[in-house]
Write an enzyme that holds these catalytic residues in place. Structure first.
Site, short mmCIF file in Angstrom:
data_model
loop_
_atom_site.label_atom_id
_atom_site.label_comp_id
_atom_site.label_asym_id
_atom_site.label_seq_id
_atom_site.Cartn_x
_atom_site.Cartn_y
_atom_site.Cartn_z
CB CYS A 117 -0.53 2.88 6.92
SG CYS A 117 -1.50 1.36 6.84
CG HIS A 257 2.78 2.28 9.68
ND1 HIS A 257 1.62 2.19 10.43
CD2 HIS A 257 2.62 1.42 8.63
CE1 HIS A 257 0.81 1.32 9.86
NE2 HIS A 257 1.39 0.84 8.78
CG ASN A 287 -1.03 -1.80 10.05
OD1 ASN A 287 -1.38 -0.65 10.31
ND2 ASN A 287 -0.59 -2.15 8.85
#
Length: 331
Positions: A117, A257, A287
């Site tokens: 990520c 994020h 996500n």
């Protein structure tokens, strides 16, 4: 003050998400969960899932084309492609090379970057370093994931969290006074197994038994990751600000994020950023791992949330465990 000897920034962004939407209500039909539980604990309302036949390279190519259009460049103008992903089409060749072929970027070097990520922010910093040192002129940075293919759809602790998509940015020289100002990168491999796909490489080669046991899917220690994320998400931006010689009050926008609204809120509080200065698209996409910051950036730019002269902070954290922060003056 800046860490860079020449002004380097982003001159074009693009993104792509599949049309197929999977809502929390849809998940209620396949796993023991409910819409209220998911919203309250994550902030996610729906996510995109790539159809069969659509791979990481396909989504990355579309996002890249849009970034090139925004930058006013042709594929042949790109000197390097850095593609961040943990769900590439295959191990060899790299997905970056597949995208290079799709685009016709015949003058570009190409490689994949593995920081989960954090990958897109890692990629921006890496690209900035190349341009800063006159090694490359134009670098295409892509974050892309097909997380739906590495999820156990019977595991309610993970399948509710992730989605598919791609985002891209072109890193190049910008006028004096703009571009990247400070950055921070790090990793804690000792806690790396907190997020892992156990059977995904040569240490534990996938086979029928391991697939049946769920070892080819994402495994996550949610409590461990949450503690790590709350601690690092804001801190990495503070480190980047310090290296840039800037203060919290210098920040105009924060693009974090997109993993969990509670984590985003915690980081925003630490950075003293009111909600109206923090970009959040988590409810729509979940996500998307390495694509998360990339998609958010493109939407922030195209919606006018990020404008010229804004000082913008990016923050990523993920498997590894990795983290990265970047502060830049938007051109």
């Amino acid at each position: 003050m800046t860490m860079w000897t020449k002004p380097v920034g982003i001159i074009g962004t693009g993104s792509f998400v599949p049309d197929n939407i999977v809502t929390n209500a849809d998940l209620e039909k396949i796993v023991d969960t409910n819409d209220q539980w998911i919203r309250e604990r994550t902030g996610i309302e729906e996510r995109r899932v790539a159809p069969e036949g659509m791979n990481a390279s396909d989504m990355a190519t579309e996002a890249a084309k849009r970034a090139l259009d925004a930058a006013g460049l042709k594929a042949e103008d790109i000197d390097c492609i850095i593609l961040a992903t943990l769900t590439g089409d295959m191990s060899v060749p790299s997905t970056a090379c597949l995208v290079q072929a799709n685009l016709g970027a015949t003058n570009a070097a190409a490689f994949d970057l593995g920081a989960a990520c954090s990958g897109f922010v890692y990629g921006l910093i890496t690209a900035g370093s190349y341009v800063n040192n006159y090694f490359f002129k134009n670098v295409l940075v892509i974050g892309v994931e097909v997380m739906s293919r590495v999820l156990n759809w019977k595991d309610r602790s993970t399948c509710i969290l992730f989605g598919d998509g791609a985002g891209a940015a072109v890193v190049s020289s910008v006028p004096e006074g703009y571009g990247m100002l400070g950055m921070d990168m790090g990793a804690n491999g000792a806690s790396g197994m907190a997020i892992c796909i156990p059977s995904s490489g040569t240490a534990m080669v996938p086979n029928d038994k391991r697939i049946e046991e769920g070892l080819t899917y994402v495994h996550m220690d949610g409590a461990e990751v949450y503690k790590f994320a709350v601690k690092i998400m804001g801190r990495t931006v503070l480190n980047a600000l310090e290296k840039a010689g800037l203060q919290l009050e210098d920040l105009d926008r924060f693009i974090p994020h997109q993993a969990n609204t509670r984590i985003i809120d915690s980081a925003a509080h630490r950075l003293k950023m009111p909600a109206e200065k923090v970009f959040v698209n988590l409810p729509k996409y979940g996500n998307t791992s390495a694509a998360s910051v990339a998609i958010a950036l493109d939407e922030a730019v195209r919606s006018g949330f990020v404008e010229r002269d804004h000082t913008v902070a990016f923050s990523g954290f993920g498997a590894g465990l990795t983290w990265a922060g970047l502060v830049m003056k938007w051109y």
